[in-house]
Design a protein around this motif. Structure first.
Motif, mmCIF file in Angstrom:
data_model
loop_
_atom_site.group_PDB
_atom_site.id
_atom_site.type_symbol
_atom_site.label_atom_id
_atom_site.label_comp_id
_atom_site.label_asym_id
_atom_site.label_seq_id
_atom_site.Cartn_x
_atom_site.Cartn_y
_atom_site.Cartn_z
ATOM 1 N N UNK C 32 -5.726 -4.047 12.110
ATOM 2 C CA UNK C 32 -7.043 -3.969 11.373
ATOM 3 C C UNK C 32 -7.511 -5.178 10.742
ATOM 4 N N UNK C 33 -8.698 -5.441 10.839
ATOM 5 C CA UNK C 33 -9.339 -6.775 10.501
ATOM 6 C C UNK C 33 -10.068 -6.166 9.138
ATOM 7 N N UNK C 34 -9.859 -6.699 7.949
ATOM 8 C CA UNK C 34 -10.327 -6.199 6.741
ATOM 9 C C UNK C 34 -11.063 -7.233 5.900
ATOM 10 N N UNK C 35 -11.909 -7.054 4.993
ATOM 11 C CA UNK C 35 -12.687 -7.924 4.081
ATOM 12 C C UNK C 35 -13.853 -7.248 3.699
ATOM 13 N N UNK C 36 -14.516 -8.160 2.649
ATOM 14 C CA UNK C 36 -15.732 -7.528 2.133
ATOM 15 C C UNK C 36 -16.873 -7.854 3.035
ATOM 16 N N UNK C 37 -18.089 -7.426 2.943
ATOM 17 C CA UNK C 37 -19.325 -7.779 3.902
ATOM 18 C C UNK C 37 -19.430 -9.204 3.891
ATOM 19 N N UNK C 38 -19.741 -9.646 5.219
ATOM 20 C CA UNK C 38 -20.079 -11.006 5.271
ATOM 21 C C UNK C 38 -18.812 -11.766 5.483
ATOM 22 N N UNK C 39 -17.651 -11.476 5.659
ATOM 23 C CA UNK C 39 -16.442 -12.145 5.893
ATOM 24 C C UNK C 39 -16.186 -12.614 7.297
ATOM 25 N N UNK C 40 -16.899 -11.977 8.354
ATOM 26 C CA UNK C 40 -16.826 -12.341 9.436
ATOM 27 C C UNK C 40 -15.791 -11.425 10.411
ATOM 28 N N UNK C 198 -7.625 2.516 3.859
ATOM 29 C CA UNK C 198 -7.684 2.834 5.398
ATOM 30 C C UNK C 198 -6.772 1.690 6.416
ATOM 31 N N UNK C 199 -6.987 0.404 5.794
ATOM 32 C CA UNK C 199 -6.218 -0.570 6.559
ATOM 33 C C UNK C 199 -4.817 -0.373 6.505
ATOM 34 N N UNK C 200 -4.233 -0.241 5.038
ATOM 35 C CA UNK C 200 -2.938 0.059 4.994
ATOM 36 C C UNK C 200 -2.339 1.315 5.719
ATOM 37 N N UNK C 201 -3.207 2.457 5.656
ATOM 38 C CA UNK C 201 -2.658 3.544 6.317
ATOM 39 C C UNK C 201 -2.690 3.341 7.989
ATOM 40 N N UNK C 202 -3.580 2.649 8.515
ATOM 41 C CA UNK C 202 -3.570 2.750 9.877
ATOM 42 C C UNK C 202 -2.958 1.496 10.511
ATOM 43 N N UNK C 203 -2.990 0.398 9.815
ATOM 44 C CA UNK C 203 -2.599 -0.753 10.446
ATOM 45 C C UNK C 203 -1.203 -1.051 10.755
ATOM 46 N N UNK C 204 -0.873 -1.476 11.958
ATOM 47 C CA UNK C 204 0.690 -2.037 12.175
ATOM 48 C C UNK C 204 0.378 -3.533 11.668
ATOM 49 N N UNK C 205 -0.660 -4.062 12.056
ATOM 50 C CA UNK C 205 -0.752 -5.336 11.286
ATOM 51 C C UNK C 205 -2.161 -5.500 10.842
ATOM 52 N N UNK C 220 2.082 -7.560 8.296
ATOM 53 C CA UNK C 220 2.257 -6.308 8.259
ATOM 54 C C UNK C 220 1.803 -5.702 6.960
ATOM 55 N N UNK C 221 1.614 -4.554 6.848
ATOM 56 C CA UNK C 221 1.046 -3.845 5.440
ATOM 57 C C UNK C 221 1.875 -4.146 4.389
ATOM 58 N N UNK C 222 3.362 -4.003 4.720
ATOM 59 C CA UNK C 222 4.435 -4.071 3.895
ATOM 60 C C UNK C 222 4.423 -5.512 3.230
ATOM 61 N N UNK C 223 4.506 -6.497 4.254
ATOM 62 C CA UNK C 223 4.433 -7.754 3.966
ATOM 63 C C UNK C 223 3.317 -8.073 3.025
ATOM 64 N N UNK C 224 2.259 -7.726 3.186
ATOM 65 C CA UNK C 224 0.809 -7.852 2.601
ATOM 66 C C UNK C 224 0.876 -7.454 1.111
ATOM 67 N N UNK C 225 1.398 -6.139 1.061
ATOM 68 C CA UNK C 225 1.413 -5.426 -0.231
ATOM 69 C C UNK C 225 2.576 -6.216 -1.258
ATOM 70 N N UNK C 226 3.767 -6.594 -0.469
ATOM 71 C CA UNK C 226 4.811 -7.242 -1.264
ATOM 72 C C UNK C 226 4.735 -8.556 -1.674
ATOM 73 N N UNK C 227 4.069 -9.240 -0.679
ATOM 74 C CA UNK C 227 3.906 -10.644 -1.028
ATOM 75 C C UNK C 227 2.294 -11.103 -0.566
ATOM 76 N N UNK C 228 1.484 -10.880 -1.291
ATOM 77 C CA UNK C 228 0.005 -11.243 -1.101
ATOM 78 C C UNK C 228 -0.005 -12.638 -0.980
ATOM 79 N N UNK C 229 -0.740 -13.475 -0.155
ATOM 80 C CA UNK C 229 -0.894 -14.782 0.013
ATOM 81 C C UNK C 229 -1.461 -15.570 -0.960
ATOM 82 N N UNK C 230 -2.287 -15.120 -1.642
ATOM 83 C CA UNK C 230 -3.047 -15.633 -2.904
ATOM 84 C C UNK C 230 -3.875 -14.568 -3.792
ATOM 85 N N UNK C 231 -4.629 -15.162 -4.825
ATOM 86 C CA UNK C 231 -5.213 -14.059 -5.959
ATOM 87 C C UNK C 231 -6.171 -13.345 -5.181
#
Lengths: 211, 228, 367
Positions: C32-40, C198-205, C220-231
């Motif tokens: 899943x590619x996720x982000x706010x509008x205009x993020x590419x 939606x991203x967390x529900x569907x994505x393998x990555x 992976x979603x778990x990695x993302x939720x557990x260790x977000x890279x930054x603020x």
């Protein structure tokens, strides 16, 4: 080809161009004065819509020359005949665009005006007509360009302004006045169209993009 | 006014009016010939231009402004100018009528192409249709209603304007208008005008039938629904 | 596999949509590619099937630079689903689905069979093939869009906010079906959304993009939720990150405890003897209906007429989050457990669920 005819008659050409502009302008203004109320009526009373659009559509199918001739018993070989005939042709475009313009006003805007206590007339004048303006102005532009080109047909009844140049050139087998007439008509249409675009820009600041 | 109407009725009632080399039937065929040939040629020129600018999105500003400029061309002037160059033949009529019809067909074709849903065009490309396939399988069918609107508008204008053929001594219903004018016979002018208007309306109706036939069924159903 | 190597995209108006993108999208997984509008994110997706060409850098599909492949040929081998479905309004549902097979020159019978097969696959009735798109509901149109993309069985599927225009109930349904389909098909799916849930529900990555075209985190979603890279990522994930994490693990390992259940056809008099408090009312074929208290029973008759506090059964696939939710909504604080056929096997208590959650936390949160 004697091009020198043009500078020789520069004064006449200028006068004729002014006359041409005046006939077209008056015809479009008369058309607008008639078309706006007709358009409003057609939108307010859907029963009338078919009739108003139908009649203006049928008038459009009558050849302009025939219309001028048929007006002769009423107004004679006069300036009024030319203006009256041309006015009839502007109606089809102006009425249709007024109707479309008013119909294009989003219902929620109309309802918001009513919800704030605007009456029917006030809503029409201060909300609906301004918002319909871009579409109405598009109609005015088409009608203006069309009328400027049609004025020359009135040449057959002696009030064609630049159109007289065509008949003159035809009778004398001389192309220069014809070319001059065509070119000036085109330039006139161009100038009028640009003026209308500028007017519309000034009248509808909310449609401009950006700041 | 009443008198004029009575005269017009008498004009139409005259049995000799209808047949022979100067009869209504002959004039009808001439008028149809000028109008239809011009419209067909105009479609052949204007349709590809409109489709091309609609498909590529290039040159739209230029073409649309040229088209509105073309509307300002005074038909009488064009007829006389071509006449002075080519002499006494039908070229002046055809040139003037084709020039008259082209702008409205180009403008409407472009409008039809521009109205094709961006998502649908995007999906067509994304599915792997090449440029020509997108044009002929997706855009053209979807633009048909607006293209046909343009053709109908053009035909009405061409039929009314074909009157001018009589000015340079050719036939068509314009004969009645010019002859009536010259002979100060208003009934004849009126009769001619009625015939021209009826022909324009008849052709418009016929074309609206063609428009319905050419409009893809799925699109017609969709429009009916959104009009509700 | 799809890979991006130092890819940049600058548009004619000077905006940079994608900046120095390096990313490898694994085969057979849903990314899943996720982000706010205009993020590419959409630009990134559209560079894969050359709807947009990169300004610099290389996009490869199975090792081949996409620029070396004819755009139309490339696209026929990559399914493409967009928001609003983009169905051709002048073609029937069947003809829409048949688009790519016909471009590929399949014979009529093969096309017809494939259309029927796909209608079944995406859960649409076969007689819809003759309908036109606007005669369908939004959810049905989106299913047709997916069927059209799958028609020639492409290994890759690109989905650009495919469920963005349908209502939340239908969206949940379509998401569940996409997961079911992916279980069978194992396509390489690239999915664009702006909805983190939606991203967390569907994505393998999940790849999170930041305005200006930066890829901020790809994991992976778990990695993302557990260790977000930054603020930025932490903000984007929103509040209740811990609870979202619980949606990623299943109830399967939580022990099942016995429960007192009574079937519907039981006479009231007999039901009163079931105990002195709450009991679970089940249908005669042992499916859960809800919780009933003996004091609230009608005077006589059978239990069919009783109005229990409704409780849904959770199978082993249900998430810990759903299980916790069930315990909170139950008058006895227990989640009802069912087998794969939906028959009651027992209950699970919050204590057991929390123990499982603690073990999961320990797995993913340890750096």
């Amino acid at each position: 080809m004697r091009w020198s005819w043009i500078p020789d008659h520069a004064g006449d050409l200028a006068m004729t161009t002014l006359e041409h502009s005046a006939i077209a302008a008056v015809a479009v203004l008369c058309g607008l004065v008639l078309a706006l109320p007709l358009g409003v009526l057609a939108v307010r009373f859907p029963v009338l819509k078919g009739a108003v659009l139908g009649i203006s559509g049928v008038l459009f199918t009558i050849p302009s020359l025939a219309l001028f001739i048929l007006l002769l018993p009423l107004t004679g070989l006069s300036y009024e005949t030319a203006v009256l005939g041309l006015t009839v042709y502007t109606l089809v475009v102006l009425v249709r665009n007024t109707v479309e313009g008013l119909a294009s006003v989003p219902p929620h805007v109309r309802e918001a005006a009513r919800a704030m206590g605007y009456g029917g007339t006030r809503t029409l004048l201060t909300v609906e007509l301004p918002l319909a303006l871009p579409v109405i102005m598009a109609g005015v532009r088409v009608a203006t360009v069309m009328t400027i080109s049609l004025v020359s047909v009135a040449g057959f009844i002696g009030h064609g302004a630049l159109g007289q140049l065509f008949i003159d050139g035809f009778q004398r087998d001389f192309a220069v006045p014809v070319i001059a007439g065509v070119v000036i008509t085109l330039l006139l249409a161009l100038v009028a169209d640009l003026a209308l675009v500028a007017t519309q820009h000034a009248l509808t600041p909310w449609t401009r993009r950006g700041r | 006014m009443g008198e004029l109407i009575a005269d017009v009725v008498r004009w139409f009632a005259d049995a000799t009016r209808w047949s022979g080399p100067e009869g209504v039937v002959q004039r009808l065929l001439e008028h149809l010939q000028y109008s239809l040939l011009s419209t067909v040629v105009a479609v052949l020129i204007a349709l590809p231009i409109g489709l091309l600018i609609g498909h590529t999105g290039k040159g739209a500003f230029f073409a649309i402004n040229l088209a509105s400029f073309g509307r300002a061309l005074p038909t009488v002037g064009v007829v006389i100018l071509v006449f002075l160059v080519s002499g006494l033949n039908l070229w002046p009529v055809y040139v003037a009528l084709v020039v008259l019809a082209i702008p409205v067909i180009v403008t409407n074709t472009y409008a039809g192409m521009a109205a094709v849903d961006h998502d649908v065009r995007d999906a067509a490309r994304g599915t792997g249709l090449n440029g020509w396939q997108v044009l002929f399988q997706i855009e053209l069918p979807l633009a048909v209603p607006l293209i046909m609107n343009g053709v109908r508008l053009a035909v009405v204008q061409v039929v009314a304007t074909a009157t001018i053929a009589a000015y340079i001594s050719f036939g068509g219903f314009g004969r009645y208008v010019f002859d009536g004018f010259a002979q100060n016979d208003l009934a004849q002018v009126f009769g001619g005008a009625v015939l021209i208007a009826v022909l324009a309306i008849a052709l418009d109706l016929a074309l609206s039938g063609l428009q319905r036939a050419l409009t893809p069924r799925g699109l017609a159903l969709q429009r009916r629904r959104s009009n509700r | 596999m799809i890979s991006f190597e130092a890819v940049n995209k600058k548009f004619a108006d000077g905006t940079t949509a994608v900046r120095e993108l390096d990313m490898e999208i694994p085969e057979g997984q849903l990314t899943v590619l996720v982000g706010s509008s205009g993020c590419g994110k959409t630009t990134t997706l559209r560079m894969i099937n050359r709807m947009i060409d990169a300004t610099s850098g290389k996009v490869r599909v199975d090792g081949r630079d996409v620029r070396d492949v004819n755009a139309s040929t490339l696209r026929r081998n990559i399914g493409y689903v967009i928001q609003q479905s983009g169905l051709f309004p002048h073609r029937t549902v069947g003809d829409n689905i048949a688009t790519v097979p016909r471009l590929l020159g399949w014979d009529r019978k093969r096309v017809r069979d494939r259309v029927v097969e796909l209608l079944d696959t995406v859960g649409l009735a076969r007689d819809l093939a003759g309908k036109y798109p606007h005669q369908l509901s939004g959810g049905q149109q989106q299913r047709v869009g997916v069927a059209r993309a799958l028609a020639a069985d492409p290994p890759i599927l690109l989905m650009d906010e495919p469920f963005g225009a349908v209502d939340p109930v239908v969206r949940t349904l379509l998401q569940d079906e996409l997961l079911r389909l992916q279980d069978e098909l194992h396509k390489t799916i690239v999915f664009v959304t702006h909805d983190i849930d939606e991203a967390v529900k569907l994505g393998d990555r999940i790849a999170i993009f930041k305005t200006g075209g930066h890829l901020v985190q790809f994991s992976t979603p778990a990695e993302l939720l557990a260790h977000p890279a930054d603020d930025f990522v932490a903000d984007f994930l929103g509040s209740e990150r811990g609870l979202k994490l619980l949606s990623l693990t299943s109830l399967a390992d939580v022990p099942v405890e016995p429960v007192t259940s009574v079937t519907e056809s039981t006479p009231i008099a007999e039901a009163r003897r079931a105990g002195d408090g709450w009991f679970l009312l089940v249908t005669d074929d042992n499916r859960p209906r809800g919780w009933l208290h003996v004091d609230h029973l009608p005077a006589d008759g059978v239990l069919t007429d009783a109005e229990p506090i409704v409780a849904a059964g959770l199978s082993g696939n249900a998430s810990l989050l759903a299980a916790l939710d069930a315990t909170v909504s139950s008058p006895v604080g227990l989640a009802v457990r069912v087998d794969d056929d939906g028959r009651v096997v027992g209950v699970s208590s919050p204590q057991r669920i929390n123990e499982r959650a603690a073990r999961f936390r320990a797995q993913v949160l340890v750096p």
